[in-house]
Design an enzyme around this catalytic site. Structure first.
Site, PDB file in Angstrom:
ATOM      1  N   ALA A  44     -29.558  -0.878 -11.712  1.00 52.07           N
ATOM      2  CA  ALA A  44     -29.044  -1.251 -12.858  1.00 52.07           C
ATOM      3  C   ALA A  44     -28.997  -0.637 -13.986  1.00 52.07           C
ATOM      4  O   ALA A  44     -28.302  -0.787 -15.036  1.00 52.07           O
ATOM      5  CB  ALA A  44     -29.811  -2.662 -13.320  1.00 52.07           C
ATOM      6  N   TRP A  85     -38.657  -7.072 -11.472  1.00 55.37           N
ATOM      7  CA  TRP A  85     -38.029  -7.670 -12.492  1.00 55.37           C
ATOM      8  C   TRP A  85     -38.225  -9.451 -12.139  1.00 55.37           C
ATOM      9  O   TRP A  85     -38.108  -9.881 -11.101  1.00 55.37           O
ATOM     10  CB  TRP A  85     -36.487  -7.543 -12.357  1.00 55.37           C
ATOM     11  CG  TRP A  85     -35.542  -8.244 -13.201  1.00 55.37           C
ATOM     12  CD1 TRP A  85     -35.847  -8.333 -14.586  1.00 55.37           C
ATOM     13  CD2 TRP A  85     -34.269  -8.787 -13.182  1.00 55.37           C
ATOM     14  NE1 TRP A  85     -34.725  -9.105 -15.253  1.00 55.37           N
ATOM     15  CE2 TRP A  85     -33.884  -9.300 -14.319  1.00 55.37           C
ATOM     16  CE3 TRP A  85     -33.609  -9.139 -11.953  1.00 55.37           C
ATOM     17  CZ2 TRP A  85     -32.538  -9.873 -14.442  1.00 55.37           C
ATOM     18  CZ3 TRP A  85     -32.337  -9.741 -12.189  1.00 55.37           C
ATOM     19  CH2 TRP A  85     -31.959 -10.283 -13.318  1.00 55.37           C
ATOM     20  N   ASP A 142     -31.432  -2.326  -5.897  1.00 59.08           N
ATOM     21  CA  ASP A 142     -30.916  -3.089  -7.182  1.00 59.08           C
ATOM     22  C   ASP A 142     -30.742  -1.818  -8.040  1.00 59.08           C
ATOM     23  O   ASP A 142     -31.768  -0.912  -8.431  1.00 59.08           O
ATOM     24  CB  ASP A 142     -32.021  -3.928  -7.603  1.00 59.08           C
ATOM     25  CG  ASP A 142     -31.442  -4.639  -8.829  1.00 59.08           C
ATOM     26  OD1 ASP A 142     -30.239  -4.257  -9.325  1.00 59.08           O
ATOM     27  OD2 ASP A 142     -32.152  -5.725  -9.357  1.00 59.08           O
ATOM     28  N   LYS A 198     -25.659  -2.349 -18.429  1.00 59.49           N
ATOM     29  CA  LYS A 198     -26.324  -1.203 -19.504  1.00 59.49           C
ATOM     30  C   LYS A 198     -25.482  -0.003 -19.603  1.00 59.49           C
ATOM     31  O   LYS A 198     -25.125   0.426 -20.629  1.00 59.49           O
ATOM     32  CB  LYS A 198     -27.624  -1.103 -18.735  1.00 59.49           C
ATOM     33  CG  LYS A 198     -28.766  -1.854 -19.181  1.00 59.49           C
ATOM     34  CD  LYS A 198     -28.563  -3.278 -18.316  1.00 59.49           C
ATOM     35  CE  LYS A 198     -29.783  -4.064 -18.880  1.00 59.49           C
ATOM     36  NZ  LYS A 198     -29.840  -5.322 -17.977  1.00 59.49           N
TER      37      LYS A 198
HETATM   38  C1  LMR Z   1     -34.208  -7.303 -18.530  1.00 60.71           C
HETATM   39  O1  LMR Z   1     -34.725  -7.192 -17.679  1.00 60.71           O
HETATM   40  O2  LMR Z   1     -34.623  -7.380 -19.782  1.00 60.71           O
HETATM   41  C2  LMR Z   1     -32.719  -7.205 -18.291  1.00 60.71           C
HETATM   42  O3  LMR Z   1     -32.391  -7.057 -16.902  1.00 60.71           O
HETATM   43  C3  LMR Z   1     -32.200  -8.445 -19.045  1.00 60.71           C
HETATM   44  C4  LMR Z   1     -32.372  -9.656 -18.074  1.00 60.71           C
HETATM   45  O4  LMR Z   1     -31.248 -10.484 -17.986  1.00 60.71           O
HETATM   46  O5  LMR Z   1     -33.325 -10.086 -17.898  1.00 60.71           O
END
Ligand code: LMR
Length: 394
Positions: free
Chosen positions: A210, A127, A208, A243
């Site tokens: 999520a 991410w 992590d 989520k």
């Molecule tokens: C994403 O990866 O789209 C989500 O986790 C939202 C974000 O805050 O980036």
């Protein structure tokens, strides 16, 4: 004084939200930021959340501060949801945070506080905000191989070889389930091998998580996290409620630190409370309270789990539909991985130029690394996307 500021790079995911909003085309398709959308394009408030809010409005008689780590009942409920009975509750420090991102940020600060020279191993890719926060905090990061661009699965051999170079005092950041951005995940045997490497190197895992409930199911998605926590001496877990409870803007998350005994737990708990105090004092309570109410009330919990399961099934259905539509239009099986991936995202594995072409010529918005938010599709938009992918020559 502010003239010395440098303009900061825009977050690629959030930038897309604005580009999409500014696009006047009626048939545009938003596969950018990770939010679930129902068949009508709405990100709904879950039934149990609405019911809990109603109840809360009627019964809450004060908004006085909770505790620095949030309401302990929230910590208990989340430790139970994520860890089940994998480790003794007395060994887990838990603090509410503003969203899962808040938990990740607090975790990074905790790592830095504990060991200024700690390196954090991150999957390649991960991410983007993981990287951005680590860079902001000036924490050294070491990428480990993760995504196999040929198979669109996990480059497991590469991953293990790279993780073997970690050492005690390093942290290995893992995605508990539903890897973001790729959608490619480890199987149970591969997790066991990762645990063996963690034990061999002495590196500390940070998980992590999520998207619990978006992949294979609530317990199934937490299985790897539970196994890691039960196997290693120390483990950090950042969990998000954005989520799976659909309470994105309420900013509800939890940071947990699992240790081998309750003495260490006391120190960890105090440190988490201290870190909260330094950064924002008391964590937000509204979302956390709703989550606690839902998780501790049989009827609300059953309804939440049923709706979450519907959401999960609908994402699986969209994956299958997209893979078979692409198979039909392209006459090849090269998109079969879409049905194997789990969670909200899949990295289709094309160039930034192709991603730009899809946006400009077809009004399809996805992140530049070709991450698609599958949960942003519906049965009507799947064929439009499949046709665009094939027409664009991906
Ligand atoms: C994403 O990866 O789209 C989500 O986790 C939202 C974000 O805050 O980036």
């Amino acid at each position: 004084m502010f003239e010395s500021l440098q303009s900061q790079p825009a977050d690629k995911i959030l930038e897309l939200i604005q580009m999409y909003r500014d696009d006047p085309r009626a048939d545009k398709v938003d596969l950018g930021v990770g939010v679930y959308k129902d068949a009508t394009g709405l990100t709904p408030i879950m039934r149990a959340v609405k019911a809990a809010e109603h109840q809360l409005w009627e019964t809450q008689d004060s908004k006085v501060y909770t505790g620095l780590a949030g309401d302990p009942a929230f910590g208990d409920a989340m430790v139970d949801l994520v860890l089940g009975s994998a480790v003794p509750r007395a060994n887990v420090a838990a603090a509410a945070t503003p969203g899962g991102t808040g938990a990740v940020r607090q975790a990074f600060e905790l790592i830095q506080m504990a060991r200024a020279d700690a390196r954090v191993f991150v999957s390649d890719p991960t991410w983007p905000n993981h990287l951005s926060m680590l860079a902001y905090l000036d924490i050294e990061m070491v990428p480990y191989r993760y995504f196999d661009t040929e198979t669109r699965g996990v480059d497991f051999e590469g991953m293990i070889a790279d993780l073997k170079t970690a050492k005690k005092g390093d942290v290995v950041l893992l995605h508990g389930c539903c890897h973001n951005p790729t959608g490619a995940n480890l199987n149970a045997t591969e997790w066991d091998a990762v645990i063996a490497v963690l034990l061999e190197t002495g590196a500390t895992p940070m998980i992590d998580i999520a998207y619990q409930g978006f992949g294979e199911g609530l317990n199934e998605d937490a299985a790897a996290t539970r196994k890691v926590a039960a196997s290693v001496p120390e483990c950090i877990i950042a969990a998000s409620c954005s989520k799976n409870f659909g309470i994105y803007r309420e900013r509800t998350g939890v940071l947990m630190v699992v240790s081998s005994d309750s003495k260490a737990q006391g120190l960890n708990q105090g440190t988490l409370a201290y870190l909260n105090r330094q950064n924002f004092s008391f964590p937000p309570d509204h979302g956390a309270r709703l989550v606690t109410m839902i998780l501790t009330d049989d009827a609300l919990r059953a309804d939440w789990q049923a709706e979450l399961e519907d959401v999960r099934q609908s994402m699986l259905g969209l994956r299958t539909q997209l893979a078979s539509e692409l198979q039909r239009l392209s006459g090849s099986d090269r998109f079969g991985f879409l049905a194997q991936h789990r969670g909200m995202f899949s990295r289709i594995g094309t160039t930034p130029e192709m991603v730009a072409k899809l946006r400009e010529d077809y009004g399809i918005y996805m992140v530049g690394d070709s991450r698609m938010n599958i949960a942003g599709l519906n049965v009507q938009t799947v064929p439009i996307l499949a046709k665009a992918i094939v027409d664009a020559g991906i």
